[in-house]
Structure formats: C-alpha cells, structure tokens
Design an enzyme around this catalytic site. Structure first.
Site, short mmCIF file in Angstrom:
data_model
loop_
_atom_site.label_atom_id
_atom_site.label_comp_id
_atom_site.label_asym_id
_atom_site.label_seq_id
_atom_site.Cartn_x
_atom_site.Cartn_y
_atom_site.Cartn_z
N HIS A 64 0.88 -1.29 -0.19
CA HIS A 64 0.37 0.11 -0.29
C HIS A 64 0.54 1.01 0.19
CE1 HIS A 64 -3.49 2.15 1.56
NE2 HIS A 64 -2.17 3.62 1.85
N GLU A 65 1.83 1.03 1.25
CA GLU A 65 2.42 2.50 0.97
C GLU A 65 3.45 2.35 -0.05
OE1 GLU A 65 2.22 5.30 3.09
OE2 GLU A 65 0.85 3.77 4.10
N HIS B 104 2.23 4.29 -3.10
CA HIS B 104 1.56 5.96 -2.71
C HIS B 104 3.17 6.20 -3.53
CE1 HIS B 104 -1.27 6.10 -0.89
NE2 HIS B 104 -1.15 5.86 0.37
#
Length: 446
Positions: free
Chosen positions: A21-22, A25
C-alpha cells in the site's frame, strides 16, 4: 501449532499488504520528483531502518499500519511568506493548523521548493494518494483470480442435495419448515421421483448449468408441468414435475431472512419444487473475477456505510448479553482468531481438505485488502480519500474560476480540515479499542 501458523500467515499477509500500500504511494511520488524522507511500515519505536539516497526505509514495532512522509503536504497560509511562516492565530484549531503548516515547511530545504506535494498538479496528487488503495485492490484481484480460476469457488449447483417430503403451510413464515403431517401435500420434487445426488441437466426444455438458471425457470412456473432431464449414477433419466405456488421467505444474498418493520419474515408467492442445491467447488473463468470483486467491494462499502449502526450492536454484544452479528466488522485480533481457527480445522475451508486451509487464508487476505481499498477511499482526513478530495476540490475551484474569467484561486488549504482529521483519528482509535475488546470477550462465530 496449526492455530499459530494460521495467525502468522495473516500477520505476514497484513504486513505485506501495508508495505505494498505504501509502495503504491512511494513509487509515483518519486516518479513525480517529490521528496520523500521516510517510508515506514508500522508505528511506534523503530526497530530497523536503512537510508537509501534521501529516503529512510524502516520497520516499526507495531505492525498495524504504515506511512510515507512527503514534504510540503500543506501550502503556506494565504498571504504568508512561505519561507517564514508565523503561527499568529489565537484560536486552538487555528494554532493547530498553523503548526501543521509550519511543520510541513520545515523539511523544505534549499532546492526543494519545487519538490513539495502541494505544488503538484491535481492529476499527480490523485495518482499519489490513490496509489495506495489501488495497490490493495490489485492485491485482492491477483489473489481472487488465482484462487477462483486455479482452485475454484463455492457455488450452488444443480446437483440436488436434499428433497422435501411435503409442502407445509408454515413454510411461509419460517426458513426451516416443520415436520410433515398427513394433511400436507407431497412436494412436487418428491412426487416426481427426484433423489439427493441427481444433477439437473435441463428443465422445461432448457439446458441449465447453474442453480440460478434452475430457480429462474421454476419460480414463475407454478402449476405448469416441467419436463426434466437429470443425471443419476451416470445415466440420463427423464422426469416430469409440476411446481406449485406457495409462499416462501425472502432471503438476502447471504441467505438471511428479510423482515418487515414488525419483525415478521417477508414472503413472496413463487413456484415451489421442494429440492435444494448442493454447494460445490467450481473453477471460475477469468471473466467472472470482475463480478466477484465488484460484489465484495459493494458488500464492504455497505458495511462501512453502516458502521455507526454496527458499532452500537458491537458495544451491546461486548458489554451485554447481545449476540455478535457474524457480518459485523472485526479487528486484527478477530481476523487473527478466524485465521487460527481455519488453520486448526475449527472452520471448514473452501472445498475441504488440507489445501483448502491455505486457499481460505489467501481469500481472507484478499478480503482484508478490499476492506483497506474501500475504507481508504472515504473522503475524510487522515485517510487517502481525504487528500484526494482536497485535490479534486482544488481542481474544481480552478475550473470554475477559469470559466468565469477569474484569476487562479491557488492551492486548496487542506490544513483547514485538520480538526476533522483529529476527530476522525480519535473515532478510529475508539472503534479499534472497542473492536479488539469485543473480539476478545464476544468474538464473531463463523
């Protein structure tokens, strides 16, 4: 041992999901030239870290989240010198906003003025903020595709699992009919000679391969004879059955009875045959995956929209004698318990057998990623959806100003939404504590 192994699989699955998920980003942020000082998995004290270039990569002690730190998340206060921001407001919330702006600009060093988040274009902001949830969706798609196409999914099939002996009058008000009496008519399927284990190949002259196709033919065909071709012990047998009209309970997609305002089970008058389908493991085509994902996303969104109502029920179950809704949200503790019970054989997996345990755990991880995807799209800070909403609002304001021939309104000051972010954070912490407590004292029983 197997229980602990199941918990470990889920913990690793959650950690990998958060890390990816990170990464969703981080990659676009670096691609767009944004300065990212930190990429961290977990919260609390740092237990391991390593700096590569300008970014510190690390793992923290509490693996229940993660973050990347990007410089310049908030623009300077309108009218202020971006290099010398003063916290001159007197209101408590205003001071918090000013402090957040100040902290955001302190990391902007010489040469970094154009590497800040707030100066990015609206599309780039959206790509960065939605990259995390999109990564969770991709994880779910990969897992669901692999499991359903290579292993299969539980599906109601035209193979008959049971045949009713009769049609009871009480069927209209109960999910499970009572025992037959001499006054009850013989069920059409029983009268026609159908048996458990028979597989319906065609009905009413139409070939069928799914249970939904069987229901679609039977329900409107009350009092009409239907020719049926079934497979029994490797041979084809032709029978004729005449469904009768009767009142049956209305059920949800999860098989639960639908009740009206007075608590009575709602019914509908349809053709009734008196047989039940079998649940079998069926390999799905790739084309079925979008529908499966879409259904899970819609169901998860429905749960999130009803969170206030769900939390009331959870509190009543945790501190009273109320029964825990099996469709209620769970904490990481609850998910870990379910994973342990699956691995230990207390909860049956998909299709049965040893392989089914691993497959069920993989599908549980897929469900967690769908939950992360949907929840992070909520348009409130500190969630990703809150920053995305700020970017969309910025783009809309610029568009309106351009159409009206007015000057560029500038960057949207997302810091103004920080009071909502603080309230949201407190609410999330309170919900997490309540869910963990409920999962310990009154867990969901599957």
């Amino acid at each position: 041992m197997m229980y602990l192994l199941g918990v470990l699989v889920i913990v690793l699955g959650v950690a990998v999901s958060i890390a990816l998920h990170e990464l969703g980003h981080l990659l676009p942020a670096k691609r767009f030239g944004l300065k990212v000082p930190q990429y961290m998995i977990g919260f609390g004290p740092t237990i391991w870290s390593r700096r590569r270039g300008e970014t510190e990569y690390g793992v923290k002690a509490i693996p229940l989240g993660g973050y990347i730190r990007m410089i310049g998340m908030f623009p300077p206060k309108p009218g202020a010198d971006p290099t010398q921001l003063r916290a001159s407001s007197t209101g408590r919330f205003s001071q918090l906003m000013d402090q957040a702006r100040q902290d955001s600009l302190e990391e902007v060093g010489p040469g970094d003025e154009h590497r800040v988040f707030y100066k990015l274009s609206v599309p780039k902001k959206l790509v960065i903020m939605l990259g995390g949830p999109t990564m969770n969706l991709l994880i779910a798609i990969v897992l669901v595709t692999g499991v359903t196409t290579l292993y299969g999914a539980n599906e109601l099939t035209p193979r008959i699992s049971s045949v009713s002996q009769c049609v009871t009058v009480q069927t209209a008000g109960a999910v499970v009919p009572p025992a037959c009496t001499a006054k009850d008519p013989v069920a059409p399927a029983n009268k026609a000679g159908l048996r458990p284990g028979d597989r319906i190949l065609s009905i009413g002259g139409r070939q069928v391969s799914t249970w939904d196709e069987v229901r679609a033919i039977v329900r409107p065909s009350g009092d009409k004879p239907l020719a049926m071709v079934i497979q029994r012990d490797g041979a084809r047998v032709t029978l004729t059955a005449t469904p009768i009209f009767t009142d049956v309970p209305v059920l949800t997609d999860q098989g639960e009875p639908v009740r009206d305002g007075t608590g009575r089970v709602r019914t509908e008058r349809v053709g009734f045959m008196g047989f039940s389908p079998s649940m079998e493991l069926v390999r799905q085509p790739v084309t079925a995956v979008p529908g499966i994902i879409g259904t899970q996303v819609a169901q998860t969104a429905g749960v999130i929209l009803r969170i206030p109502q769900k939390m009331v029920g959870i509190a009543q179950a945790a501190f009273g004698s109320g029964e825990r809704d099996k469709y209620s949200p769970m904490s990481v503790v609850g998910v870990g318990r379910v994973a342990g019970e699956v691995a230990d054989g207390q909860i049956s997996g998909l299709g049965g057998g040893g392989m089914s345990k691993l497959v069920t755990l993989l599908m549980l991880i897929a469900s967690l990623n769908i939950a992360l995807f949907v929840f992070n799209l909520v348009p409130l800070l500190p969630l990703d959806g809150g920053h995305a909403a700020g970017a969309l609002w910025e783009g809309l304001k610029r568009r309106i100003a351009k159409l009206r021939g007015r000057p560029n309104p500038g960057y949207v000051d997302v810091a103004k939404a920080l009071p909502i972010a603080y309230a949201m954070s407190l609410a999330l912490i309170g919900m997490s504590v309540l869910l963990i407590y409920a999962d310990i004292v009154n867990p969901v029983k599957l």
